[in-house]
Design a protein around this motif. Structure first.
Motif, PDB file in Angstrom:
ATOM      1  N   ARG A 148       0.698  -1.134   0.249  1.00  9.49           N
ATOM      2  CA  ARG A 148       0.052  -0.155   0.060  1.00  9.49           C
ATOM      3  C   ARG A 148       0.742   1.271  -0.003  1.00  9.49           C
ATOM      4  O   ARG A 148       0.687   2.132  -0.591  1.00  9.49           O
ATOM      5  N   THR A 191       3.052  -4.207  -6.175  1.00 12.20           N
ATOM      6  CA  THR A 191       1.782  -3.713  -6.788  1.00 12.20           C
ATOM      7  C   THR A 191       0.413  -3.999  -6.243  1.00 12.20           C
ATOM      8  O   THR A 191       0.437  -5.246  -5.352  1.00 12.20           O
ATOM      9  N   ALA A 192      -0.425  -3.361  -6.253  1.00 14.39           N
ATOM     10  CA  ALA A 192      -1.766  -3.594  -5.533  1.00 14.39           C
ATOM     11  C   ALA A 192      -2.528  -4.652  -6.300  1.00 14.39           C
ATOM     12  O   ALA A 192      -3.443  -5.342  -5.522  1.00 14.39           O
ATOM     13  N   ALA A 248       2.348   1.904  -3.485  1.00 14.96           N
ATOM     14  CA  ALA A 248       1.057   2.225  -4.265  1.00 14.96           C
ATOM     15  C   ALA A 248       1.085   3.811  -3.914  1.00 14.96           C
ATOM     16  O   ALA A 248       0.645   4.546  -4.992  1.00 14.96           O
TER      17      ALA A 248
END
Length: 328
Positions: free
Chosen positions: A187, A256-257, A190
């Motif tokens: 998170r 990455t999310a 991101a």
């Protein structure tokens, strides 16, 4: 019920405001009449007169006996405000003079350089304060244990919403042994954090290269029970230099999310995360816990990755992935 104070912010005491407001209600009054109106005696009112006149709240009516009249509120408030503004101007000038005197000293005193914080909650608050007040850059060496609960989604969302200073973080291999740390890091990345994996000899956070916080003791079990806050000094410069040295030696970490990519893309996101954790030196069981996979699945995936990369060992696979810029 106590009367609401309206003039406190302008330097008027309770007794002075009470006398002024009583005089406003009564109109021109003698000392005895004002004393009766305030529920006091004439002597305290007489002692208060010079101060009330100096504040511009009352004036004397010509003639005998002595009679007092209240200054109209709009005029009185303007006088008080002008007086307070003059005091503020003088105070600012005094602060500038004192700052100049401090700057002329040969250097800061030790107590101005080092600050000790005790208690886990106090350490967490001090760290969050540094993070919240940073405007240029946060530098963070991440190593467990953590004073701040990284699994607290509400706090994480609040921190992300504040859109603070850009962050660079170096994560220890042990950082991801903590449940939920991978999700927290994903998170953060991101949200714009630059993250790397590498050796972390000590927990550390530096805000704007002006304030640092690190454990007071090296014992991991007590690392969040007390902290040392370092202000501008040679010690702070050394801590910033330590971070930059470790940053250059660390391996970029890109998470990455999303959990899936197009089938023809390799390595896919799960493989990228496995490679990143391999590069960090994590064991299969720890990787499995972070990614929510079984240890057997991780073992098979590591074997396949080693074959595809031509790696001799699992750590070699992480090294080759970083060398070929596959960790993103």
């Amino acid at each position: 019920m106590a009367q609401r104070r309206l003039l406190e912010g302008l330097g008027v005491t309770v007794a002075e405001e009470t006398a002024y407001r009583a005089l406003l209600r009564h109109g021109p009054a003698t000392l005895n009449e004002l004393a009766t109106e305030t529920g006091s005696s004439a002597a305290p009112i007489r002692r208060m007169l010079p101060r009330l006149e100096d504040l511009g709240l009352i004036s004397r009516v010509a003639g005998r006996p002595l009679r007092l009249v209240a200054t109209p509120p709009n005029v009185a408030i303007d006088i008080l405000v002008a007086r307070r503004q003059e005091e503020i101007t003088h105070s600012r000038a005094a602060a500038a003079l004192l700052a100049t005197e401090v700057a002329e000293r040969s250097g800061p005193h030790p107590e101005e350089v080092l600050e000790v914080v005790t208690g886990r909650d106090a350490v967490a608050r001090r760290y969050l304060q540094l993070e919240r007040n940073a405007t240029q850059e946060m530098l963070v060496l991440v190593h467990p244990p953590y004073a701040v609960d990284v699994s607290d989604d509400h706090e994480n969302r609040q921190r992300a919403a504040r859109q603070g200073a850009p962050t660079r973080g170096i994560y220890s291999p042990l950082a991801f042994e903590h449940p939920g740390m991978l999700t927290h890091t994903r998170r953060a990345i991101a949200d714009g954090e630059q993250a790397r994996l590498g050796q972390v000899p000590v927990k550390l956070a530096v805000a704007d290269a002006r304030t640092a916080i690190l454990p007071l003791v090296s014992d991991d079990d007590k690392a969040v029970e007390s902290a040392l806050v370092v202000h501008p000094s040679a010690l702070l410069d050394a801590l910033v230099g330590l971070f930059e040295t470790l940053w250059r030696a660390a391996v970029p970490l890109h998470l990455t999310a999303e959990d899936t990519l197009e089938p023809e893309v390799w390595p896919q996101t799960p493989d990228t995360e496995v490679l990143a954790l391999l590069a960090a030196g994590m064991k299969d069981d720890a990787i499995a816990r972070q990614l929510g996979l079984s240890p057997r699945t991780v073992q098979r995936r590591v074997q396949v990755l080693c074959e595809r990369l031509g790696a001799r060992t699992r750590f070699h696979a992480g090294f080759l992935a970083a060398q070929h810029d596959l960790l993103k």
